[in-house]
Design a protein around this motif. Sequence first.
Motif, PDB file in Angstrom:
ATOM      1  N   ARG A 657      -0.976  -3.500   1.107  1.00  0.00           N
ATOM      2  CA  ARG A 657       0.245  -2.873   0.571  1.00  0.00           C
ATOM      3  C   ARG A 657       1.485  -3.423   1.297  1.00  0.00           C
ATOM      4  NH1 ARG A 657      -2.887   1.707   0.374  1.00  0.00           N
ATOM      5  NH2 ARG A 657      -2.068   2.594   2.318  1.00  0.00           N
ATOM      6  N   SER A 658       1.334  -3.624   2.610  1.00  0.00           N
ATOM      7  CA  SER A 658       2.510  -4.075   3.368  1.00  0.00           C
ATOM      8  C   SER A 658       2.845  -5.531   3.058  1.00  0.00           C
ATOM      9  CB  SER A 658       2.256  -3.964   4.871  1.00  0.00           C
ATOM     10  OG  SER A 658       1.765  -2.701   5.174  1.00  0.00           O
ATOM     11  N   TYR A 659       1.812  -6.378   3.059  1.00  0.00           N
ATOM     12  CA  TYR A 659       2.098  -7.818   3.021  1.00  0.00           C
ATOM     13  C   TYR A 659       1.755  -8.469   1.684  1.00  0.00           C
ATOM     14  CZ  TYR A 659       2.268  -6.844   7.986  1.00  0.00           C
ATOM     15  OH  TYR A 659       2.581  -6.299   9.202  1.00  0.00           O
TER      16      TYR A 659
END
Length: 2046
Positions: A657-659
Motif C-alpha cells: 500500500r505504501s510503495y
Amino acid sequence: MERARSLLLNEEACSQLGEHQKAEFIFEWLTHLKKLLATSDRADIKQNQRRLVEQLSGVLIGSPGPPTRWLLADCLALLYRLGDPVPSSLLVDRCNDIIRSKDDSPSGLPTRLAAVACLGALFEQLGRMLAGLFKDTLVNLLKAMKNAESQGRYEIMSCVEKILRGLGVSAMPCHRDVYKAARACLTDRSMSVRCAAAKCLLELQREAVFLWTSELENVATLCFRAFEGSNYNVRVSVAKLLGTLLAAAVEPRQPTAPRQGGRGRSSLEEVMDLLSGGFLRGGAGFLRASGDMLKGMSSVSKDIRIGVTQACVVFVSTLGGSWLEANFPAFLSLLMELASHGRATQTPGDAVVTRRCVSFILRSTLGSLLGEKAQTNAAKQLCVAIATQKRAIDAALTDGNVETRVSSADVSASQHVLFCCLLELGRLIQGLGSTAAPLLTDSSTALLDTVISVLLHPVAPARLAAAWCLRCIAMAMPSQCSPLLDRCAERLVALKSSPEAVAGYGAAVAALVAAVQHCPLGIPHTKGKVVLCLAEDLLRSASQNSRISLQRTQAGWMLVSSLITLGPAVVEHHLSRLLLLWRCVFPASLREQEMELRQGDYFTWQVTLEGRAGALCAMKNLLLHCRELVTEDVISRLLTPLACAVALLTKLPALIRSYGSSVRVWSVVYRLRVYELLAQLPPQTYQESFGLVMNQLVSDLSSQDNLNQPCSELTLLPPFCHRDDLQLVGPALHDTDQRYIEEQLHGSSVGGGSLDNDAFSLCERSDEAPAPLPPPVALTAAAVQLFGALLPHIISAQRVRILEQFVETVNQLKGQRQQTVQTHICAALCSLLKHQGSVRGSLGPEEMRPPVLSLLSGALESVSPLLRCLAAEGLARLVQVVGDPGFTVSVSLLCFDRLKTARDAASRSGYTLALGALHRYTGGISSPQHLSTCLGVLFTLSQDSTSPEVQTWSLHSLSLVVDLSGGLYRAHAEPSFTLVLRLLLSTSPTHPEVHHSLGRCLHALITCLGPDLQGEGAALSALRSSCLVGCEVMQDGPDCLVQARAISCLQQLHMFSPPHVNLASLVPALCANLCSSYLCLRRAVVACLRQLVQREALEVSEHAVTLVKELPRRDNTQLDVTIKEVGLEGALFTLLDRESDSSLRRDIQETLVHMMASSATSGKLGHWLKLCKDVLSASTDCRAPVEASQEDEEADPGRDDDSSAFKARSESGGPFTALRWATRRFAMECVCRIIAQCESSDPAHFDMALAQERRLHESTDFLVLHLGDLVRMAFMAATDHSDQLRLAGLQTLLVIIRRFSAIPEPEFPGHVILEQYQANVGAALRPAFTADAPPDVTAKACQVCSAWIASGVVSDLRDLRRVHQLLASSLAKVQAGRDTSSQLYNEATATMETLAVLKAWAEVYIVAVQRSRQTESSDRTTDLSVSSLANDSAGSESGGAGLLKLVQSDLSTLSRLWLAALQDYALLTLPQEYASQLPDTGGSFYTAETVNQARAHYSSSWALILHATSLWLHSSGFVMLDDAPTNLSRPATPTSMGHTGSVGGAKSPEDVNTDRLHLILGISVEFLCSPHSEDQMENITSCLRALQALLDVSWPRAKIGNDQALSVELLSVLHRLMVTRESASVQLAVLDLLRQIVTAAQEHVREKRHSAEVDDGAAEKETLPEFGEGRDTGGLIPGRSLVFGALELCLCVLVRKLPQLSPKLAGTSPAGPGGSVWSLTDSDCHLVASALCVLSELPSVCSPEGSVSILPTVLYLLLGVLRELVHQPSTHTGLGVVVQAALQALKAVLTSPMSRQEKSRGAWNLLLRSALNTLLGLWDAGDSGAVVDQISLLTALTVFLLSAGPDVCTVEPLHALCLQRFTASMDAKDPLVVSRCYQLLTSVFQAPSGVAVPYIQALGPPLVRFLQKVERSRPQSAEELQGVLEGVRAMEALVQAADESQRPQLVAVMLPLLISFLLDENALGSAPAASRSLHESALKDLMRLGPQHSAVFRSLIASSPHLKSRLEAAVKGNQESLNAKASSANSASRSGAKSSPSITLKTNFL
C-alpha cells in the motif's frame, strides 16, 4: 471359438449364437481367414471363392462394427488378389450402390461405412485393375461426404487415401478433386477427421506435385488453420504433412519443370518464411491479420505455434542429418530471426513459448539427427551466432548516446536469440561429454570467451543462459570446472562496480559451483572458501552503491546457495560464518523489525526483500543438501531470523500500500521463499508463528486479490492426482516426444517455466536446464504444499473454521474465479490428506468431515477434467485418513445418489471416477454386495454411447474396480469381458478416448484372472480367446495409445500364459512399431520385448529377421535395413543411440542384456562380438588409436606386424553410422558381460587347444578364438576421446588380462596366447598416463598395468619395461607431491590416484617376490637348472628375480610411501570418538577436509599395500638400512613413521620397528574383527599372508612370543575367522599362522629356560623357576592363555571336520558337513593334519604342571582322530597325509621333554598308560563289520613302544596286550599286515634292551616258525614275498640284539632257514617270479652273512651235507644266469656308446 477357425464361415454354429457373440464369432473367423488366405493354395481359394464372397457380402450388409468392417475389407481384397480378380468390379459396383442408398435406419449406417472401407481395401490391393471404375467411385464417395456425419467423413478420407495408394500415378486426373475434399476435412470439427484428411493429403503429395509447388502456400495456411483448436494427434498428423511437403519443396523427389505462373523448387528461406508466417500470424489471411493488428489483439494461439514447431522438426528430419549438417548455418539464422521477431515475443508468456519452440526445434534436430562430429560442428555454428549477436549489441551500446542508438526492442530481441543458442550449446556439450574437449581448444570459435562475454549482456535471461551453458561445460568436462571458476571469480572481483557484471559473473560462479554435484572428481576444497569470501564481500558492499545494491545482494546469496550444494563435507567448515550471515540479514528481534517498517523507501525495501529471500533460499538449500549438519543447536540459532521472516509476512500488504506495485513482485518472491523453507522444516520449530503463517496461506489460496490470473492447473494438480487417472486428461500429460512444448499449452497466462523466473534455480540438482515457474504460480504451489504439512498441527477448532471459510468462499464466487479458488483449495486439501495418509495421521474431529466432503464433491462436478481427477483422489485419501468403514459407506452412497440425479456429463463422469477410486487406499473392495452395486451403475453408464466422455470415465472407473476387488471379481469376469468386447467391436474410431479406457479394462481383467488363464476347460478358453480378440481389435485400431495398450495387454497375457501368445505374429507387430513417432508406443514395444526375451530370446530375434525378409515395402525404413543387416539386436543398439528418454533407454539396455544372456554362449557368440565391435567402430573419428599404434611402431621396429594389425580405422562400410559415446560405452559393458557369461558356461571358452579341437568336430564358437577382437575392442575404447568410454575400455582390458593370461598357446609351447598382444596393451595404456588424463582414468590404468605385469604374460624384461615405465612415471608424480596440475580436482582425487599407484606397485612387488621364491625353490629341486641358466640367463632372470630387480630400485621410496599410506589408513579407521586425535593438517596422502571422501579410496587399496609392506619388512628382516629419507620430497607430516620423532629427538631403530609391527598387526586385527568383511575375501587373504610374512622373521616372532596378551588376541581373531569363513585357503592360512604363533611362544619359553640355566648354573637346578604356561599350578585361564586359545582353534577344526570326536556330536549322521572321513576333501585332510601338528607342539609351551593339565586333551584328540581314521577303508588318498600327521604328532608328544621332568614324570606316565590302553582298545572297536586299519594301529603301537619308554609299556596288563596284538598280526591273513608287522618288529628289536628283550623273548619263536613254513609254501605274490623278506630282516635284527655269547646259536638257526629258501638250477628256470626273487635275496644274504660268521657257517655246512649240496647248486645256477646277462649287457653298452652324445644333449635342453 475353435469353430471359427475354418476357411468358410461355420454358418450353423454362427446362427446358434446371440447377437453379441455372433459379432465376436465373425471377427474371430475373419481374423483367422486373413491369416489363412495368405498361406492357402491358390486353387483352393479359387474353388471356394464364390461361396466366400457370398458369406463376406452377408457380413457386409449385416451392419458390422468398425474393427470388423476393416478386417472384412482386408479379407475381400485379399480374396480377389489371391483368387480370381475379375469379379471384383461387381463388388465395387455393389459397394457404390450401398453408398448411394438413402437408408437412414440405424443398421444402414454401419453397412454404408463397411462399403466405404471395402472400396478402399479393394483399390489398395488391386490397384490399376480397377482403374476404370476409379472416377465413378471417387465422385460417389466425395458426393456422399457432403452430408455424411463425422464417422462417415473419417471413413471416406481413409478410403480415398487407400485408393490413392493403390492407383499411384493413375489417379492423376482426380488429384484436384481429392485435394478440394481434403481441404474441407482438414479443418473439420471432428479431430479424427482432421487426422484422416492429413494422412490422405500425405498420400496425395506422393504423386500430386502441385501440393508442394503452386499450392504450397495455400496448403500451409490450411495446415495452420488445422492446428487451431487441435488436439495432440491432429498436431502430429498435420505437422507430418506440412513438414513432408516443405521438405519436398526444398529437395523435390522428382524433377519438376517450372510451369507458367507456378514455380519449381523452393529455397530454404521461402519455406522458413512460410513457417514463420504461420508462427507469427497463425492461419489467418493477410487482411484478417492486419485488421487484428490494428485492433491490437493479434496473439496467435499456442496450439498453432506448437504445431508449426512440430512441422519444422518433421521438415528437417525428412531432409535428414546430412542435409542439416550442410545447411545448418542458414537454417540457424532463419530460426533466430523467428526467435527475435517482435510479434513472437510480445508478452512474457509469448516469449517463453517462442523460446521453448525454437529450443525444441534445435534439440529435436541437432540432438537426434547428428552424430558426434556433426554435433561438434553445430556447436561451433551456435557459437558463431552467439558471438555475432553479442557483437551487435556491444556495438550498439557503446556507440555514442545509448538512448538514441539502441532501442530496448533490439536488446530484448537479442536476448531470446542468445537464450535459445546458449541453452542448445549447453545441451550439445553435455551430450558430447568429454569428446567436446577439442571445441574448447579451437581458437577460431573461442567458445569459452564467447559464452563468458554474454555474462555482461544487459538483459537477465541471456546472462542466466550463459551461466547455465558454463555449468553444462563443467559437467561435461570436469577438468574445466576449476579454471572457469577462477576466471569468473576473478572477473567478478575486477568488475565489482558494474551491475551487469556482478549479476552475470555471480550467476556463472554459482552455476559452476552447483555443477560440482554432478562431477565425482569435484573441485579443490579451497574453492569453497574463495566463493564464501566473495559472497561475504558482495553482501557487505551491497549498501555502498545503490546502483548495484540489488545485483550484489542477489549475487551474494546465490553464491551462498551454490556453496551449500557442495554438501556437508565442505559446508561443515563454513557453517559458523553462514549462521552469522543469516543473523545479520534479519533484525535482531521483532521490536527492531517494527522500527524498520517505519523507515526506508521502496528501493531499500526491494533490496531488503531480495536479500531476505536469498537468505531464506540458502537456508532451504542447507536443509536439502546438508540435512545431517542441521542439529538442534543450528536450528535454535535460526529461530530468531525465522520468527522475523514470518512476522514480516503480515506487514507485506502495508508495504505494498505504501510503495505501490513495484514492491509487489518482490513480496511474491519473498512469500514463496518463506513457504519453501517452512515446508522443509519440522513444524515444531516455528510453533509460535503457526497462526500468522496459516492466515497468510488461507489468504494466498482463497483471497480475492489472487484471483485475477487464472491458475495454472497443469503445474499445480498433477502431483496430487493418481498416475492412472491422469490418462483421462489426455495424452499431453503422458510422456510424448513433444512434451517439452506441449506443456506450454496448459501454462497459465503468466507464462510457462523459464530460467529467468528464478535465478537461484541455477543451483538445482537437475541435468536438464531448469524451468522454474513464474513466481505467482510457484507461490500457489508452495502454499498448497505447506498448507498440507501445517494444518494438522493447529488446534481443531481453528481447523474447522478454516475449512468452513473455504466452503463459504467457493459458494460466493461464480464462473472462472470460482474454478480458480476451487482448484487452489482442492489442491490444498489433497496435499493435507496425502500428507496425513503418508504419516498414518488422522483428519481430526468429525466436524471437519462435512466441509471437506462438500468441497471435494463440488470439485467432482467441475468442468475441468483435471480438477475432477484431483477430487476423486482426494475422496480416496479422505476415506483412508478417516479410517471409518461407516464413513466410507456413506461416501459411496452419496456417489450413487448423485449419479441417479445428475444429468450433465461432467458430474456423472466425476462421480463414476470417485466410485472406482474410493477404495484405493483402504485395502480394496471386500464387500460383494458393494461390488455388485458398483458394477450395475458402471455397466449402465459405460454403454451410454450418447456421451463418449461419460463412457470413457466409467470404463476407467470399472478398470479401477477390477484392480481393487482382486479375487472377488472372478465371478463377474465373464460379463465384463462380454461388455468390453462388445464396446471394442462397436465404438467409433472417432472416439479414441473410449478405446483407451477399454484397453485399461482389458488389462485389468487379464491381471485379475492371472495364472488361471493357463487353465483348460471351455469357460477359460472362451475367456482367453476373448482376451486375444480384444487385443487384435486394439492392435488394428488407428490410435497409437490404443495400440500401445494392446501391446501391454499381450505382454500381460504372455506373462500368465506364454503358450497362448503367438510370437510369430506379435514380434513382427512389435518390430514394426520400434521406430514409431509416438514415444508411448515405443515404450510399450520395448517393455514387451524386454519381457519376451527373458524366456524366448532366440525365437524373438528369428521372428524379427523373417519379418524384414518378407516385407517388400515402399518406404523401406532405416530400421528394416538395420534388422536385415544386424538383426533385432543391432536395431536396438541404433534405437538406444537415438533415444533420449531415460526409462526407455534403460529398457532397451535390459532387453539387450537378456538377449545376450540367452544367446551369447549358445552359438551366437561371434555375432554378438561382431555387433559390439561394429558399434564401437562406428564413431566418426578415428584419430587417437592410430596415433597410438604408430608411436608404438617407432618405439620397437621389430613389432610392426602386431601393432599395425590393430590400427582402429573406422569402418565406414559398417552397419552403424556415427554412434555416440554412451552407446559405445554400453557395447563395451556388453563385452565384459559376455566374458563373464562364458566363464560360467563351457571351459573351452578359456582353453585354446580344447577350443580348436572341438571346433573341428562341432559348429560351436568359443571366446578364446575371438581374443584378437576382444583386445582390439578394448584398445579402441581405451584410446577414445570420451573419458567414460576410456574407463570402460580399460576395465575390459583388465578383465581380458585376468581371464586369458594363463592360457597357453598350443603352437608355441611355453608361451601364452596373450603374449602376441603386448604392443596393443602398451598402446592402450599410454594415453592414460599423459599429463592431462583425468585421475580416474589414470587410476584405472594403474590397475591394468599392475595386472598386466603380475599376469606373467610377458617374460622378457625388455618388453615389460614399456609398461613398467608408465608405472614408474606415475610413481615419480606421487613423489613430487601435490603439484599445481592436480589442483583441477578435489584433493580426494589426488588421494585416489596416489593410492592407485601405490596399490599397483604393491601388486607388482608381491608377484615379483612370489615368482623369485618359486624360481629359488625350483632351483633347489632341479640339478639341471645350472645348465639352463647358462643358456638363457636373461630369460630366467625375468621370471622372478628380474622383475624383483625392476622393483628393487624404487623399493626404498615405495616402502616409505606404503608405510605412510598404512598409517593414514590406520588413523582413518579409528572410531568416531577418536576423531579429535586425527592430525589437523591431514595425513600423508589426504587433507583434513576431504577425510570422508578419502576413506573409500583407502579402503579399496590398503590390503595389497599391507601385504607388500610385510614382504618388504620380511626381506629386510626388520633391519633398518638408512634413516634419512633420501629422495622423498613428499612433505613429511607429523605422523610420518618414526622419521621425525617426538620431542626427545629421533626414535631408536627398535622403536621404529616396534611401531611398524604394531601398525601392521593393528590394521590386520581391526579388519579381521570387523563384521563387514563378508565380501572382501581378497583382503582377508592379503591380511593373512601379510601376517605370515611377518612371522617368518625371527624379530617379530620374538616380539609376539614375548607379549602373551597380543598372541592371545591374535588367536581369538583367527578363531573367529575359522568359524565364519568356509574358504579352505583361508582356513589353511589361519592354521599356518597358528603354527607360527605357537612356534614364537616355544622360542620364547626356550630362550627364557636357556638364560635361566646360564644364570643359575647347574648347581641350583632344583630351584629353577617354572617357565611356560601353567606355572606351578597347572591352571590355564581361558581368554588369557595362549595354549587354551590354540587348543580351542585346533578343536574347532577337528570337530568341524570329524564331528564324531565330540561326545555330543558322536551320534549325528555322517552326512553332515564333514560328517565322516569319507566327505573329507584333500584340503580338509591338510587342515586336520595341520591342526594335529600344532596340537603336538603345545605341551612344550607349558610348564611341567601346565603340560599335565593339557595332556589328556591332546591325547584324547590325537587318539580320537586315529580312531576315526583306522575304522575306514583306506581308499581315499588324502587320508594318508592325516594318518602320517597323527603318528608324527603322537611321536612328538611322547618324546616331549616334559615327560622326563621329575615334576611331571609320574603324571605323564599314568596318562600315557591310559592312552596306550585306549590305543590297544581300538582293535576291538571295529567288530561291527567295519574293517580296522591294523597297519596304522601297529605303527602307533610301535611309536609308543619306541618313544614312551619301559615305564609306560612294560606295565601289565598293557604289556601282554601289546604282545597279543603283535602275535595276532603275525598270523594275519593279509600279507600287507604281516610284512608291516615284521618291519615294525625289526625296529622294536633294535630298541634299547629294556623295551626289546621282552619282545624278543616272546616273539622270536613265532618268527622262526613262520620262516620255517616258507620252505613248504613258497610266496606266490609280491606282497607275500615282501612279508618273508621283512621276516628275514627281523630275524637279522634279533641276531644283532643278542649278546655276543648267544649270537652263534641264533646264527645257526638263521642260516639253515636262508638256505632252505634256495632253489636248484632246474627249479630256478620254472619258478614263479616271487619265488625266484626270494632265492636271489636269500643267496645275497648268505653271501653277506657267511663271511661275517664264518666259524658258524663252516661248522654248519660241514655237519649237514644236504645243506651244502643245495647251496652249491644254487651258486652254480646263479653264475650261469649272470654270464648270460653280462653278454647281453655288453652288446647294449656298445650300441649305447654311439648314441650317448644325443642323450646328453637332450638332458641339457631339459
